[in-house]
Design a protein around this motif. Structure first.
Motif, short mmCIF file in Angstrom:
data_model
loop_
_atom_site.label_atom_id
_atom_site.label_comp_id
_atom_site.label_asym_id
_atom_site.label_seq_id
_atom_site.Cartn_x
_atom_site.Cartn_y
_atom_site.Cartn_z
N PHE A 1 0.55 -1.47 -0.17
CA PHE A 1 -0.13 0.17 -0.01
C PHE A 1 1.15 1.60 -0.31
CE2 PHE A 1 0.89 -1.24 4.70
CZ PHE A 1 0.75 0.46 4.98
N SER A 2 0.04 2.13 0.25
CA SER A 2 1.25 3.57 -0.20
C SER A 2 0.36 4.89 0.48
CB SER A 2 1.00 4.30 -1.17
OG SER A 2 0.47 3.87 -2.63
N LEU A 3 1.80 4.52 2.02
CA LEU A 3 1.95 5.67 2.91
C LEU A 3 2.21 7.55 2.25
CD1 LEU A 3 0.86 5.48 6.11
CD2 LEU A 3 3.30 5.35 6.49
N TYR A 4 3.42 6.89 2.35
CA TYR A 4 4.01 8.29 1.57
C TYR A 4 4.10 8.82 0.05
CZ TYR A 4 5.54 8.97 6.39
OH TYR A 4 5.85 8.88 7.95
N ASP A 5 3.97 7.30 -0.31
CA ASP A 5 3.93 7.88 -1.81
C ASP A 5 3.58 6.11 -2.59
OD1 ASP A 5 4.66 8.36 -4.88
OD2 ASP A 5 6.72 9.10 -3.70
N THR A 6 3.71 5.87 -3.89
CA THR A 6 3.05 4.55 -4.30
C THR A 6 4.44 3.83 -4.03
OG1 THR A 6 2.68 6.31 -6.29
CG2 THR A 6 2.63 3.89 -6.37
N GLU A 7 3.00 2.73 -3.37
CA GLU A 7 3.47 0.97 -2.50
C GLU A 7 4.94 1.27 -1.92
OE1 GLU A 7 3.78 -1.16 -6.68
OE2 GLU A 7 1.31 -1.13 -6.21
N ASP A 8 5.17 2.28 -0.58
CA ASP A 8 6.10 1.98 -0.38
C ASP A 8 6.22 1.90 0.97
OD1 ASP A 8 3.95 3.86 0.78
OD2 ASP A 8 5.53 4.91 2.32
N LYS A 9 4.84 0.79 0.85
CA LYS A 9 4.70 -0.22 2.58
C LYS A 9 3.89 -1.65 2.17
CE LYS A 9 5.85 2.43 6.06
NZ LYS A 9 6.57 1.92 7.43
N THR A 10 4.35 -2.40 3.28
CA THR A 10 3.72 -4.18 3.03
C THR A 10 3.07 -4.08 3.94
OG1 THR A 10 4.79 -4.83 1.02
CG2 THR A 10 3.73 -6.21 2.34
N LEU A 11 2.09 -4.72 4.39
CA LEU A 11 1.10 -4.84 5.85
C LEU A 11 1.31 -6.58 6.20
CD1 LEU A 11 -0.38 -3.83 8.11
CD2 LEU A 11 -2.38 -4.79 6.59
N LEU A 12 2.18 -7.26 5.99
CA LEU A 12 1.89 -8.65 6.99
C LEU A 12 0.96 -9.37 7.46
CD1 LEU A 12 5.41 -8.34 6.96
CD2 LEU A 12 4.01 -9.28 4.34
N ILE A 13 0.17 -10.42 7.68
CA ILE A 13 -0.42 -10.32 8.20
C ILE A 13 -0.69 -12.39 8.37
CG2 ILE A 13 -2.89 -11.27 9.40
CD1 ILE A 13 -3.84 -8.31 7.82
N PHE A 14 -0.07 -12.27 10.02
CA PHE A 14 -0.29 -13.23 10.31
C PHE A 14 -1.00 -14.36 10.91
CE2 PHE A 14 4.05 -11.78 9.63
CZ PHE A 14 4.76 -11.81 8.71
N LYS A 15 -0.87 -15.84 11.10
CA LYS A 15 -1.39 -17.00 12.21
C LYS A 15 -0.69 -17.53 12.84
CE LYS A 15 -5.60 -16.46 12.64
NZ LYS A 15 -6.75 -17.39 12.18
N LYS A 16 -1.17 -17.76 14.26
CA LYS A 16 0.00 -18.71 14.46
C LYS A 16 -0.48 -20.28 14.12
CE LYS A 16 1.20 -21.02 19.15
NZ LYS A 16 0.91 -20.57 20.60
N ARG A 17 0.97 -21.28 14.14
CA ARG A 17 0.91 -22.71 13.68
C ARG A 17 0.30 -22.21 13.89
NH1 ARG A 17 2.80 -22.90 7.96
NH2 ARG A 17 4.00 -21.19 7.82
#
Length: 227
Positions: free
Chosen positions: A211-227
């Motif tokens: 996603f874009s926080l300051y500029d185009t696609e400068d961040k990635t959000l990571l979502i994990f679940k416990k195995r």
């Protein structure tokens, strides 16, 4: 004074308030999809996200390696400690690390940290974090900026090389004698490829969003679940 305490002293001059609030909105919207009653905020800063979640009825604990940040949390009555997250006791429904906390760790530290966080999650627990993309480092974070007031002057000089961002903070702060005290230190951040997060034993990467926080696609959000 540690480099993170220097960052804490200078943060209000960086102009990141709007970006921080946008991240809080994003994390809160993701957590709305889950039944979260307890939350651990790793790198909690001044406690803004904990305040939001507490208002939703979630029991929160924060940890940060900046004593100045933790003192501010505690002054607001928040449960916060200046300790390594790996030393936290108890288990939580969700753990968050907001605003590229993971980029402050090298690869070895990162894997060790993530496996440790898996042990602190309840069954079906959730871990959410964001990281800088390569574009975010090379085209957004790298460079020089300055800001000042009558009482302070801040200069930030960031260089990205060999997948590392070295950011030198120089802060001049007016003291009681009317002269200026100089503080200077460097913070190092590391670019991480996504495949690191796909090989963990205790956490399963279930979603990633660039996603874009300051500029185009400068961040990635990571979502994990416990195995």
């Amino acid at each position: 004074m540690t480099n993170l305490d220097l960052y804490a002293k200078a943060e209000h001059l960086l102009g990141i308030e709007e970006a921080t609030e946008a991240l809080y909105d994003l994390y809160r919207s993701e957590l709305d999809d889950y039944d979260v009653k307890t939350l651990l905020d790793v790198g909690c800063g001044r406690g803004g996200f904990m305040q939001r979640m507490i208002s939703d009825g979630v029991k929160c604990k924060g940890v940060d390696l900046s004593a100045l940040m933790v003192q501010e949390c505690q002054s607001q009555g928040l449960d916060a400690e200046c300790i390594d997250a790996k030393d936290v006791t108890g288990k939580y429904d969700a753990i968050v690390s907001i605003f590229d906390v993971l980029n402050f760790m090298n690869k070895e530290e990162l894997v060790d940290f993530l496996e440790s966080m898996a042990e602190k999650l309840n069954d079906d627990g959730l871990f959410i974090a964001d990281i800088n993309t390569l574009y975010g480092f090379k085209d957004v974070a790298e460079g020089t900026m300055s800001n000042d007031s009558e009482e302070e002057f801040l200069n930030v000089d960031a260089v990205f090389e060999n997948n590392e961002l070295h950011t030198k903070f120089t802060l001049f702060e007016k003291n009681e004698a009317g002269t200026f005290t100089k503080y200077q230190d460097t913070i190092v951040q590391y670019f991480h490829k996504i495949n690191i997060f796909q090989k963990l034993e205790g956490l399963k990467l279930v979603e990633k969003q660039t996603f874009s926080l300051y500029d185009t696609e400068d961040k990635t959000l990571l979502i994990f679940k416990k195995r």
